[in-house]
Motif scaffolding. Structure first.
Motif, PDB file in Angstrom:
ATOM      1  N   PRO B 249       0.843  -1.202  -0.121  1.00 14.50           N
ATOM      2  CA  PRO B 249       0.082  -0.089   0.067  1.00 14.50           C
ATOM      3  C   PRO B 249       0.986   1.032   0.119  1.00 14.50           C
ATOM      4  CG  PRO B 249      -0.056  -1.127   2.080  1.00 14.50           C
ATOM      5  CD  PRO B 249       0.821  -1.953   1.142  1.00 14.50           C
ATOM      6  N   VAL B 250       0.717   2.177  -0.895  1.00 14.43           N
ATOM      7  CA  VAL B 250       1.186   3.655  -1.019  1.00 14.43           C
ATOM      8  C   VAL B 250       0.245   4.630  -1.001  1.00 14.43           C
ATOM      9  CG1 VAL B 250       3.339   2.725  -2.148  1.00 14.43           C
ATOM     10  CG2 VAL B 250       1.417   3.136  -3.360  1.00 14.43           C
ATOM     11  N   PRO B 251      -0.239   5.028   0.238  1.00 17.38           N
ATOM     12  CA  PRO B 251      -1.298   6.102   0.473  1.00 17.38           C
ATOM     13  C   PRO B 251      -0.550   7.492   0.327  1.00 17.38           C
ATOM     14  CG  PRO B 251      -0.846   5.263   2.572  1.00 17.38           C
ATOM     15  CD  PRO B 251      -0.203   4.233   1.753  1.00 17.38           C
ATOM     16  N   PRO B 252      -1.118   8.448  -0.241  1.00 14.00           N
ATOM     17  CA  PRO B 252      -0.125   9.865  -0.275  1.00 14.00           C
ATOM     18  C   PRO B 252      -0.248  10.467   1.143  1.00 14.00           C
ATOM     19  CG  PRO B 252      -2.355  10.076  -1.083  1.00 14.00           C
ATOM     20  CD  PRO B 252      -2.522   8.539  -0.633  1.00 14.00           C
ATOM     21  N   ASP B 253       0.443  11.242   1.450  1.00 12.66           N
ATOM     22  CA  ASP B 253       0.584  12.208   2.507  1.00 12.66           C
ATOM     23  C   ASP B 253       0.296  13.611   2.651  1.00 12.66           C
ATOM     24  OD1 ASP B 253       3.685  12.759   4.605  1.00 12.66           O
ATOM     25  OD2 ASP B 253       1.607  12.806   5.097  1.00 12.66           O
ATOM     26  N   PRO B 254      -1.114  13.933   2.784  1.00 12.40           N
ATOM     27  CA  PRO B 254      -1.450  15.337   2.453  1.00 12.40           C
ATOM     28  C   PRO B 254      -1.121  16.004   3.657  1.00 12.40           C
ATOM     29  CG  PRO B 254      -3.274  13.874   2.684  1.00 12.40           C
ATOM     30  CD  PRO B 254      -2.192  13.043   2.702  1.00 12.40           C
ATOM     31  N   VAL B 255      -0.912  15.481   4.772  1.00 11.81           N
ATOM     32  CA  VAL B 255      -0.597  16.375   6.053  1.00 11.81           C
ATOM     33  C   VAL B 255       0.561  17.082   5.858  1.00 11.81           C
ATOM     34  CG1 VAL B 255      -0.406  16.196   8.524  1.00 11.81           C
ATOM     35  CG2 VAL B 255      -1.968  14.820   7.527  1.00 11.81           C
ATOM     36  N   THR B 256       1.651  16.305   5.516  1.00 15.13           N
ATOM     37  CA  THR B 256       2.870  16.901   5.309  1.00 15.13           C
ATOM     38  C   THR B 256       3.234  18.140   4.330  1.00 15.13           C
ATOM     39  OG1 THR B 256       3.989  14.784   5.900  1.00 15.13           O
ATOM     40  CG2 THR B 256       5.361  16.366   5.148  1.00 15.13           C
ATOM     41  N   LEU B 257       2.508  17.608   3.297  1.00 19.63           N
ATOM     42  CA  LEU B 257       2.369  18.541   2.146  1.00 19.63           C
ATOM     43  C   LEU B 257       1.412  19.866   2.472  1.00 19.63           C
ATOM     44  CD1 LEU B 257       1.895  16.039  -0.996  1.00 19.63           C
ATOM     45  CD2 LEU B 257       3.722  17.293  -0.110  1.00 19.63           C
ATOM     46  N   ARG B 258       0.455  19.827   3.374  1.00 16.37           N
ATOM     47  CA  ARG B 258      -0.090  21.071   3.739  1.00 16.37           C
ATOM     48  C   ARG B 258       0.609  21.721   4.575  1.00 16.37           C
ATOM     49  NH1 ARG B 258      -5.551  18.386   3.726  1.00 16.37           N
ATOM     50  NH2 ARG B 258      -4.942  17.595   5.915  1.00 16.37           N
ATOM     51  N   ARG B 259       1.573  21.207   5.489  1.00 13.10           N
ATOM     52  CA  ARG B 259       2.530  21.820   6.425  1.00 13.10           C
ATOM     53  C   ARG B 259       3.554  22.767   5.440  1.00 13.10           C
ATOM     54  NH1 ARG B 259       4.808  17.954  10.516  1.00 13.10           N
ATOM     55  NH2 ARG B 259       5.948  19.839  11.147  1.00 13.10           N
ATOM     56  N   ILE B 260       3.985  22.222   4.516  1.00 15.22           N
ATOM     57  CA  ILE B 260       5.013  22.736   3.699  1.00 15.22           C
ATOM     58  C   ILE B 260       4.343  23.680   2.867  1.00 15.22           C
ATOM     59  CG2 ILE B 260       6.128  22.325   1.340  1.00 15.22           C
ATOM     60  CD1 ILE B 260       6.583  19.402   2.152  1.00 15.22           C
ATOM     61  N   ALA B 261       3.066  23.534   2.665  1.00 10.40           N
ATOM     62  CA  ALA B 261       2.432  24.744   1.661  1.00 10.40           C
ATOM     63  C   ALA B 261       2.157  25.929   2.482  1.00 10.40           C
ATOM     64  CB  ALA B 261       0.965  24.393   1.075  1.00 10.40           C
ATOM     65  N   ARG B 262       1.519  25.569   4.096  1.00 10.97           N
ATOM     66  CA  ARG B 262       1.360  26.716   4.701  1.00 10.97           C
ATOM     67  C   ARG B 262       2.722  27.427   5.217  1.00 10.97           C
ATOM     68  NH1 ARG B 262      -2.253  24.413   8.116  1.00 10.97           N
ATOM     69  NH2 ARG B 262      -0.510  23.373   9.201  1.00 10.97           N
ATOM     70  N   ALA B 263       3.857  26.791   5.534  1.00  6.95           N
ATOM     71  CA  ALA B 263       5.081  27.277   5.762  1.00  6.95           C
ATOM     72  C   ALA B 263       5.556  28.178   4.839  1.00  6.95           C
ATOM     73  CB  ALA B 263       6.042  26.350   6.270  1.00  6.95           C
ATOM     74  N   SER B 264       5.390  28.021   3.398  1.00  6.54           N
ATOM     75  CA  SER B 264       6.006  28.781   2.345  1.00  6.54           C
ATOM     76  C   SER B 264       4.963  29.675   1.960  1.00  6.54           C
ATOM     77  CB  SER B 264       6.643  27.968   1.402  1.00  6.54           C
ATOM     78  OG  SER B 264       5.366  26.962   0.755  1.00  6.54           O
ATOM     79  N   GLY B 265       3.614  29.902   2.420  1.00  7.38           N
ATOM     80  CA  GLY B 265       2.872  30.607   1.984  1.00  7.38           C
ATOM     81  C   GLY B 265       1.938  30.154   0.440  1.00  7.38           C
ATOM     82  N   GLY B 266       1.997  29.074   0.174  1.00 11.97           N
ATOM     83  CA  GLY B 266       1.445  28.577  -1.115  1.00 11.97           C
ATOM     84  C   GLY B 266      -0.033  27.746  -0.630  1.00 11.97           C
ATOM     85  N   GLU B 267      -0.561  27.127  -1.881  1.00 12.08           N
ATOM     86  CA  GLU B 267      -1.708  26.254  -1.703  1.00 12.08           C
ATOM     87  C   GLU B 267      -1.222  24.994  -1.600  1.00 12.08           C
ATOM     88  OE1 GLU B 267      -4.051  29.198  -4.691  1.00 12.08           O
ATOM     89  OE2 GLU B 267      -5.428  27.385  -3.981  1.00 12.08           O
ATOM     90  N   ALA B 268      -2.472  24.348  -0.989  1.00 13.34           N
ATOM     91  CA  ALA B 268      -2.223  22.874  -1.082  1.00 13.34           C
ATOM     92  C   ALA B 268      -3.403  22.160  -1.800  1.00 13.34           C
ATOM     93  CB  ALA B 268      -2.258  22.102   0.416  1.00 13.34           C
ATOM     94  N   PHE B 269      -2.915  21.136  -2.620  1.00 10.42           N
ATOM     95  CA  PHE B 269      -4.465  20.538  -3.244  1.00 10.42           C
ATOM     96  C   PHE B 269      -4.082  18.889  -2.954  1.00 10.42           C
ATOM     97  CE2 PHE B 269      -5.460  23.925  -5.807  1.00 10.42           C
ATOM     98  CZ  PHE B 269      -4.467  24.740  -5.930  1.00 10.42           C
ATOM     99  N   GLU B 270      -5.437  18.277  -3.127  1.00  6.80           N
ATOM    100  CA  GLU B 270      -5.244  16.731  -3.006  1.00  6.80           C
ATOM    101  C   GLU B 270      -5.912  16.448  -4.263  1.00  6.80           C
ATOM    102  OE1 GLU B 270      -5.798  16.884   1.596  1.00  6.80           O
ATOM    103  OE2 GLU B 270      -6.841  15.529   0.630  1.00  6.80           O
ATOM    104  N   VAL B 271      -5.051  15.457  -5.005  1.00  8.38           N
ATOM    105  CA  VAL B 271      -5.920  15.064  -6.135  1.00  8.38           C
ATOM    106  C   VAL B 271      -5.799  13.473  -6.351  1.00  8.38           C
ATOM    107  CG1 VAL B 271      -5.654  15.300  -8.697  1.00  8.38           C
ATOM    108  CG2 VAL B 271      -4.790  17.070  -7.336  1.00  8.38           C
ATOM    109  N   ASP B 272      -7.049  13.143  -7.091  1.00  2.00           N
ATOM    110  CA  ASP B 272      -6.994  11.446  -6.917  1.00  2.00           C
ATOM    111  C   ASP B 272      -7.287  10.794  -8.473  1.00  2.00           C
ATOM    112  OD1 ASP B 272     -10.082  11.087  -5.271  1.00  2.00           O
ATOM    113  OD2 ASP B 272      -9.454  12.161  -7.005  1.00  2.00           O
ATOM    114  N   GLU B 273      -7.319  11.754  -9.240  1.00  7.15           N
ATOM    115  CA  GLU B 273      -7.551  11.545 -10.560  1.00  7.15           C
ATOM    116  C   GLU B 273      -7.010  12.505 -11.753  1.00  7.15           C
ATOM    117  OE1 GLU B 273     -11.019  11.922 -12.744  1.00  7.15           O
ATOM    118  OE2 GLU B 273     -11.240  14.000 -12.284  1.00  7.15           O
TER     119      GLU B 273
END
Lengths: 304, 324
Positions: B249-273
């Motif tokens: 199983p290889v689920p994505p890691d949206p939490v870390t990515l959101r933290r990255i986006a927040r720390a740098s002032g960008g947006e976070a997206f979650e996509v599954d298709e």
């Protein structure tokens, strides 16, 4: 408003203008009918009736008036004879006067109704000459009046009083007024005489042409068409709203456009030509009188 | 999303001049009514009525309508309308950071994650303005491909198409590499920094390298936003050894990515298709390379007013033979 006939004297009536007695005296009414055949005496001339002068004594024919039987001549010859008189050349002149609301219009020197009144006055003066009789009937009014054939100055007095009453008020529509008036004249005028129709001939229908033909078979007819220069051509007066005095219908027109003015003038000229042709085809004489210029001279030329 | 054609007015009080139009219409109606009140008696009215029928109704109102439109256009021009347009930013750079680890072979995103990422990155290249410099950082255990931001798209395209998915995920190192490539760009000029942005696409937890959130904070200090895209569904699996089900199983890691986006002032997206991924990239592409700028369109509106005025005057001349 006159209570009996519902007519009102038009506002801004100017009167017929100068009618010099010399000019009127120079005019005369004549009843000229072309002889139907080449030989004189082939047909009876109109106006054979009672008189005083002896024309002839002849044997009785079926159809003669039995009151004309001459007892002396019948006793002498043993056959019934009748006595015929020279018919009196007493001319009866009928005038059909248009009293509709459209006559109370004029922009030049006088109103159309003033010209019509003047024509009636002149015809009346000419008609009572030499013992002639004058009769008048109106059309286009709420109540049409008839003045029975009368001779002498009494006829003129009655005519002047009738004419002075005025024209029909604005808003009064009399469809086919001219047709009814002509039919009335055809019914009332028994003796062949002169009929003068004084009108502006602005009737919507065409029934008056047949009625005119009917009158013209027995009488000499003179149609005096009265018109105003502004009815023939419009000036440049900007955008106007015009209203018909009789029906009250309105139309908005931009008179500053030369094209509109030309089209109007052409339409009116065509209408006038149509009226003139219809009158001539009916066997009547046509004269055009205008509110500017000398109507008396034009009338005299027509009567000559 | 900002509309590309938002109109604003610099001096809106001039719009009060629009009151002149109903006033003009009122005056015309009153003039017409006065004409009707003072109608002229004419027995030849049926002739005129027959003539007047020829002109169609709309001809009466058309010149007045055109003049009213001219007044409206000139009033609007006086109010100085401004249009917000998207202009390309000068010397802007965007770095695409793409995760090419083995987890990208999962097939939960059609056809598989790495293919979808490559297609989305290619459509991003089509959407950005051509003045924008695009760079590429592809990583798995370590950064294996760096293309500095450049205006040459063909090189970037070829590199994206050649990406393959193997190895682990070292997101922090990849971000540090992106920062390096941008700094080289940035350091060229000195003085004011040209704007830059990063688009990070990853599908899993960081397995190697530095902490990506720390690096993201550096990006935040330099004011370079990182827009993150977490690709994949929570039950994504690697294909099994013989192509069947039951893989790792290889689920994505949206939490870390959101933290990255927040720390740098960008947006976070979650996509599954794939389609959504493409759309997000296209959106980012048209947004990152441009900035909104207000420009005045007074000249155009005034020109339109003049055109209406001329049309009205010419029609009146033609139909009435005079100007007014």
């Amino acid at each position: 408003m006159s209570p009996s006939s519902g007519l009102v004297p038009p506002v801004a009536a100017q009167g017929p203008g100068r009618m010099p007695a010399a000019a009127v005296n120079a005019m005369d009414l004549r009843l000229v009918r072309r002889a139907a055949g080449a030989l004189p005496g082939e047909h009876r001339s109109p106006g054979v009736g009672t008189g005083t002068e002896l024309a002839q004594l002849r044997p009785y024919q079926v159809g003669d008036d039995v009151r004309m039987l001459d007892p002396a001549a019948s006793a002498r010859t043993g056959e019934p004879h009748v006595r015929l008189q020279v018919p009196e050349r007493a001319l009866t002149t009928w005038v059909l006067l248009d009293r509709s609301a459209s006559m109370a219009f004029g922009t030049a020197e006088r109103l159309k109704s003033d010209v019509a009144d003047g024509v009636t006055e002149v015809i009346g003066r000419l008609a009572i000459r030499r013992g002639g009789r004058f009769a008048l009937t109106t059309c286009g009014a709420p109540a049409d009046r008839i003045l029975a054939p009368k001779g002498g100055r009494a006829a003129l007095a009655t005519m002047r009083r009738l004419v002075g009453e005025g024209v029909a008020p604005d808003g009064f529509v009399a469809p086919d007024a001219l047709t009814h008036g002509l039919r009335r004249v055809a019914g009332l005028a028994r003796q062949p005489g002169l009929v003068v129709v004084v009108s502006d001939f602005r009737e919507e229908g065409t029934g008056w042409r047949r009625a005119l033909r009917l009158v013209a078979t027995r009488h000499r007819v003179l149609c005096a068409e009265v018109s105003d220069p502004r009815e023939r051509a419009l000036p440049d007066a900007g955008t106007l709203v015009v209203i018909d005095p009789e029906t009250g219908a309105t139309a908005e027109v931009d008179t500053s456009s030369a094209a509109v003015r030309e089209r109007y003038a052409a339409a009116e000229a065509a209408r006038a030509a149509e009226v003139r042709d219809a009158v001539r085809r009916a066997g009547a004489q046509h004269v055009a009188l205008s509110t500017d210029g000398d109507w008396l001279r034009a009338l005299g030329r027509a009567l000559a | 999303m900002s509309a590309p054609l938002a109109i604003s007015l610099a001096a809106p009080h001039f719009l009060l001049l629009l009151c002149l139009i109903p006033l003009g219409a009122c005056l015309q109606v009153m003039a017409r009514r006065r004409r009707r009140r003072h109608a002229v008696r004419l027995p030849a009215t049926p002739t005129l009525a027959a003539l007047a029928r020829r002109q169609p109704r709309w001809r009466r109102w058309l010149p007045a309508t055109l003049l009213g439109l001219a007044v409206a256009a000139l009033a609007l021009a006086l109010a100085r309308p401004e249009r917000t347009v998207a202009v390309p930013v000068e010397r802007a750079s965007v770095v695409l950071v793409i995760d090419t680890s083995r987890s990208m072979q999962a097939t939960d995103v059609d056809p598989d994650r790495i293919e979808a990422a490559k297609r989305a990155a290619l459509s991003f290249l089509d959407k950005v303005p051509k003045e924008l410099r695009v760079g590429l950082v592809a990583y798995n255990d370590a950064v294996h491909t760096i293309l500095r931001p450049t205006e040459d798209r063909d090189g970037v395209r070829l590199t994206i198409e050649a990406l393959e998915a193997t190895g682990g995920t070292a997101t922090g190192d990849a971000l540090a590499g992106a920062l390096q490539s941008l700094r080289e760009r940035v350091g060229d000029r000195g003085g004011r920094r040209p704007p830059a942005a990063v688009v990070l696409l990853s599908d899993g937890k960081t397995t190697d390298g530095q902490d990506p959130v720390e690096v993201a904070r550096q990006f935040g200090r330099l004011r370079i936003p990182i827009s993150t895209v977490a690709l994949g569904t929570p039950d994504g699996v690697l294909p099994g050894p013989y192509g069947g089900a039951g893989g790792f199983p290889v689920p994505p890691d949206p939490v870390t990515l959101r933290r990255i986006a927040r720390a740098s002032g960008g947006e976070a997206f979650e996509v599954d298709e794939q389609q959504e991924l493409k759309r997000i990239y296209e959106r980012l592409g048209s947004r990152l390379g441009t900035k909104p700028k207000r420009e005045e369109v007074t000249a155009g509106v005034a020109g339109a007013g003049l055109a209406f005025l001329l049309a009205g005057v010419l029609l009146t001349l033609r139909w009435r033979g005079r100007v007014a």
